[in-house]
Every structure is written in C-alpha cells, then in structure tokens.
Design an enzyme around this catalytic site. Structure first.
Site, mmCIF file in Angstrom:
data_model
loop_
_atom_site.group_PDB
_atom_site.id
_atom_site.type_symbol
_atom_site.label_atom_id
_atom_site.label_comp_id
_atom_site.label_asym_id
_atom_site.label_seq_id
_atom_site.Cartn_x
_atom_site.Cartn_y
_atom_site.Cartn_z
ATOM 1 N N GLU A 204 21.615 -40.351 6.375
ATOM 2 C CA GLU A 204 20.416 -40.963 6.977
ATOM 3 C C GLU A 204 20.371 -42.482 6.741
ATOM 4 O O GLU A 204 19.990 -43.240 7.619
ATOM 5 C CB GLU A 204 19.181 -40.305 6.363
ATOM 6 C CG GLU A 204 17.909 -40.527 7.143
ATOM 7 C CD GLU A 204 16.762 -39.693 6.579
ATOM 8 O OE1 GLU A 204 16.885 -38.450 6.563
ATOM 9 O OE2 GLU A 204 15.767 -40.292 6.127
ATOM 10 N N ASP A 205 20.765 -42.915 5.572
ATOM 11 C CA ASP A 205 20.532 -44.309 5.199
ATOM 12 C C ASP A 205 21.773 -45.161 4.965
ATOM 13 O O ASP A 205 21.662 -46.325 4.583
ATOM 14 C CB ASP A 205 19.685 -44.363 3.912
ATOM 15 C CG ASP A 205 18.298 -43.802 4.136
ATOM 16 O OD1 ASP A 205 17.852 -43.779 5.292
ATOM 17 O OD2 ASP A 205 17.666 -43.367 3.158
HETATM 18 N N1 LIG Z 1 7.428 -43.605 -2.686
HETATM 19 C C1 LIG Z 1 8.435 -44.437 -2.447
HETATM 20 N N2 LIG Z 1 9.258 -44.190 -1.399
HETATM 21 C C2 LIG Z 1 10.294 -45.050 -1.179
HETATM 22 C C3 LIG Z 1 10.511 -46.161 -2.011
HETATM 23 N N3 LIG Z 1 11.618 -46.791 -1.563
HETATM 24 C C4 LIG Z 1 12.069 -46.139 -0.514
HETATM 25 N N4 LIG Z 1 11.278 -45.080 -0.261
HETATM 26 C C5 LIG Z 1 11.519 -44.134 0.830
HETATM 27 O O1 LIG Z 1 10.588 -44.426 1.845
HETATM 28 C C6 LIG Z 1 10.410 -43.240 2.629
HETATM 29 C C7 LIG Z 1 8.973 -43.109 2.934
HETATM 30 O O2 LIG Z 1 8.604 -44.216 3.666
HETATM 31 P P1 LIG Z 1 8.067 -44.060 5.144
HETATM 32 O O3 LIG Z 1 7.703 -45.422 5.647
HETATM 33 O O4 LIG Z 1 7.002 -42.995 5.162
HETATM 34 O O5 LIG Z 1 9.277 -43.472 5.946
HETATM 35 P P2 LIG Z 1 10.589 -44.127 6.508
HETATM 36 O O6 LIG Z 1 11.119 -45.083 5.473
HETATM 37 O O7 LIG Z 1 11.483 -42.918 6.701
HETATM 38 O O8 LIG Z 1 10.233 -44.803 7.775
HETATM 39 C C8 LIG Z 1 10.981 -42.101 1.836
HETATM 40 O O9 LIG Z 1 12.147 -41.753 2.530
HETATM 41 P P3 LIG Z 1 12.798 -40.334 2.521
HETATM 42 O O10 LIG Z 1 13.526 -40.163 1.229
HETATM 43 O O11 LIG Z 1 13.579 -40.190 3.763
HETATM 44 O O12 LIG Z 1 11.666 -39.314 2.400
HETATM 45 P P4 LIG Z 1 10.616 -38.776 3.412
HETATM 46 O O13 LIG Z 1 9.883 -39.883 4.085
HETATM 47 O O14 LIG Z 1 11.390 -37.904 4.338
HETATM 48 O O15 LIG Z 1 9.784 -38.026 2.449
HETATM 49 C C9 LIG Z 1 11.257 -42.698 0.477
HETATM 50 O O16 LIG Z 1 12.378 -42.136 -0.136
HETATM 51 C C10 LIG Z 1 9.624 -46.388 -3.101
HETATM 52 O O17 LIG Z 1 9.760 -47.349 -3.838
HETATM 53 N N5 LIG Z 1 8.605 -45.514 -3.282
#
Ligand SMILES: Nc1nc2c(ncn2[C@@H]2O[C@H](COP(=O)(O)OP(=O)(O)O)[C@@H](OP(=O)(O)OP(=O)(O)O)[C@H]2O)c(=O)[nH]1
Length: 319
Positions: A204-205
């Site tokens: 994904e990233d």
């Molecule tokens: N809480 C938090 N989240 C962070 C941080 N840095 C990066 N993230 C990531 O940001 C995502 C959530 O941010 P959003 O704005 O809702 O989603 P997006 O990045 O996918 O657009 C999560 O991705 P994801 O792993 O794909 O998870 P999900 O959105 O599918 O749950 C999370 O892992 C941080 O410092 N704190």
C-alpha cells in the site's frame, strides 16, 4: 595450453600457506590471493573453472557442466566460498562433487581462493533484502530466521517513511507494533499472520509488489497481505467505506491483522504525542467512529483484541 597459461597467470598472484581461516570444511584449499581483483567473480576465474569441469569430465548434468559458474552459482563473489546447497539447488552428491572440483582447481593453482575482500565489508549488497540468499521455498529455513528476514525486508521498504505524529517516529514501528500486539496480547504464533502483519503496509505505501511478496514469503503471506491492502485507486471516502463493507468477508488471518492494525492506530491516537500533527479533535473522533464500524464487521475474530478496541473507541469518540 590454455590451462597452463591460466594457471601460470593465477599462480603469479597466489601465495601458498597452510590456511586455518576457513571456518567450514567447504573450502579446503590452502592458496590465498594476496591482492584482490576488482571483481572477485571475474571472467577469468569463471573460465578457468569451466575448463576444469569440462576437462575432468565429471558427471554433473549437461546444463551445469556447460557453464558451472552460470549466475554465480557455486562460489560467492563476496567471500570466495562455495555456496551451500540451499542456494545452488544441487543434491548432496553433486554438491560434494562440485566442492571437490573447486578444491582440486584451487590446489592446482587454477582457481583463486579469496578471503573476503575488505572492500565488501561495508557493502550493503552483501545482504540485499530484496534478493536474499534463501528464498521462501527453502524448506529448512527456521521460522525465526524467516521472521527476521521479513522484518528486515519491511524495514528496508519503509526506510524513508515516518509516522504523521509529532515525534515523526519511524514508520516501521507501526507494522512491527501490530505484529507485537498479535504475539504479545493475542497469543498468535501463526507465522503467516505474523509475516502478513509485518508486511501489511508494504504494498500500500511503498514500491513493493504482490509478486515480490510471493517470491520472498510465499503465496499464503501474499494472499493475506492482499486482503489487508487498500485499493489506492479509490477515492479516500470509498476506500474507508470499502474497509467497513469488506471486513466481514475477509479470512480469519486477515481479520487478525486488521484488528492489530486498528488497535495500534487507536492507541497512537489516544496517546499525547501519537495523533497526526494536523488532526483536530473532530478528525480524531471521526477516525474512532470509523474504526468502530470496521471492527464491528470483524467481530468474533479475537474477543480480547476487540474488547480493547471498543474500550478505546468509547473514550476516543468523546475527546
Ligand atoms: N494514528 C496515527 N496514524 C498514522 C500516523 N502516521 C501514519 N498514520 C496512518 O494514517 C492512516 C490514517 O490516516 P487517514 O488520513 O485516515 O488515512 P489515509 O492515510 O489512508 O488517507 C493509517 O493508515 P493505515 O495503516 O492504512 O490504517 P487505516 O487507515 O486503514 O486504519 C495510519 O497507519 C500517526 O502518527 N498516528
């Protein structure tokens, strides 16, 4: 004639002595080169060994007889030591034959024996996480080694990424933290689930492909990683809704990874420095509300993890 020329050339660069430097019996020769060629697996060395194999007429399969050095199969360019069977793919008998032939060629002065070239000591190519010496199909890789390889691969892929929080902590903390939640709090030891947790954001990233995951960690890990990878071609809102809608259809393994992923993120959001810098209270509440909906669709996967998530949501939705 050619043989003599080649050996003469090599012999001028070789000093013989009784070497005790080889830790394994695989490289029994006593000759050590005093100066290193630019490329340790040089063409001349390749050619000489091919000649040795050809002239001795041993009974290696024709394909390997033709070009025994093809794709640097038998001797490491970094250490000069013969590769193990897990790398060459030879059976025990053929492996011993090759080792013998290499030893003979070396003792005849027809093939150099190299110590590790100091130039390579700090060379990252010594271990390339994307092309590890042991592929996933190697049957005797201990699971601890697979997990370390997996963690190293993910760390390499996420090496330039940071979390969005104030501390800008290394991104790899998140997938490793999710895997740690699974082992430490959920008692999960299934290596497929743990590898998928470590790798869950690589496709994904980062520039990682599913094919790469399959080649290095096998089809089962690939399948779980695919299940937990968002389709980045969708609009953000669609992507978020897809997680809610598709959650219940996922495999048990993928649901476990999702639970650990969410629990890690919610804990981050609940801690003083864990929330992304630019998120206001409403955005945080929104994430908790959305996470609750996703996890409701995963109910029945792991009571303990679900309970912890819902408790965090109860608090987080009120910040
Ligand atoms: N809480 C938090 N989240 C962070 C941080 N840095 C990066 N993230 C990531 O940001 C995502 C959530 O941010 P959003 O704005 O809702 O989603 P997006 O990045 O996918 O657009 C999560 O991705 P994801 O792993 O794909 O998870 P999900 O959105 O599918 O749950 C999370 O892992 C941080 O410092 N704190």
């Amino acid at each position: 004639m050619l043989r003599n020329l080649a050996s003469q050339k090599l012999l001028t660069r070789i000093t013989r002595f009784n070497s005790t430097r080889w830790s394994s019996g695989a490289a029994p020769s006593e000759a050590v080169i005093t100066s290193f060629p630019e490329n340790p697996s040089s063409k001349s060395e390749e050619f000489v060994l091919q000649k040795v194999f050809a002239e001795r007429g041993n009974d290696l399969p024709a394909s390997q007889m033709k070009n025994p050095y093809e794709k640097e199969k038998f001797v490491s360019s970094f250490t000069g030591r013969p590769y193990g069977r897990h790398i060459t793919g030879l059976c025990k008998h053929k492996h011993e034959q090759v080792a013998k032939e290499i030893a003979k060629a070396r003792s005849l002065g027809m093939m150099p024996v190299m110590l590790k070239n100091v130039k390579f000591l700090k060379d990252p190519a010594l271990y390339d996480p994307e092309k590890p010496l042991r592929p996933h199909s190697c049957p005797d890789e201990p699971i601890s080694a697979t997990l370390v390889r997996c963690a190293f691969f993910a760390a390499h892929k996420h090496r330039n990424q940071r979390r969005k929080n104030d501390d800008k902590s290394p991104y790899i903390n998140h997938p490793l933290g999710a895997a740690f939640i699974l082992t430490n709090e959920a008692g999960i030891t299934d290596p497929i689930v743990l590898q998928a947790a470590i790798l869950h954001d690589t496709v994904e990233d980062t520039d990682t492909s599913f094919e790469e995951i399959e080649r290095l960690f096998g089809p089962k890990v690939r399948a779980v990683v695919a299940e937990v990878t968002d389709d980045k071609t969708l609009e953000k809102q669609e992507r978020k809704e897809a997680q809610v809608k598709n959650g219940p259809k996922k495999s048990h393994e993928a649901k476990l990874v999702k639970l650990a992923d969410k629990l890690y993120n919610l804990r981050d959001l609940s801690s003083p420095n864990g929330r992304p810098k630019d998120w206001d209270d409403e955005r945080v509440r929104e994430y908790f509300r959305w996470a609750r909906r996703v996890v409701q669709g995963l109910k029945g996967t792991h009571d303990e993890l679900e309970k912890k998530i819902f408790e965090l949501c109860d608090k987080g939705e009120k910040v």
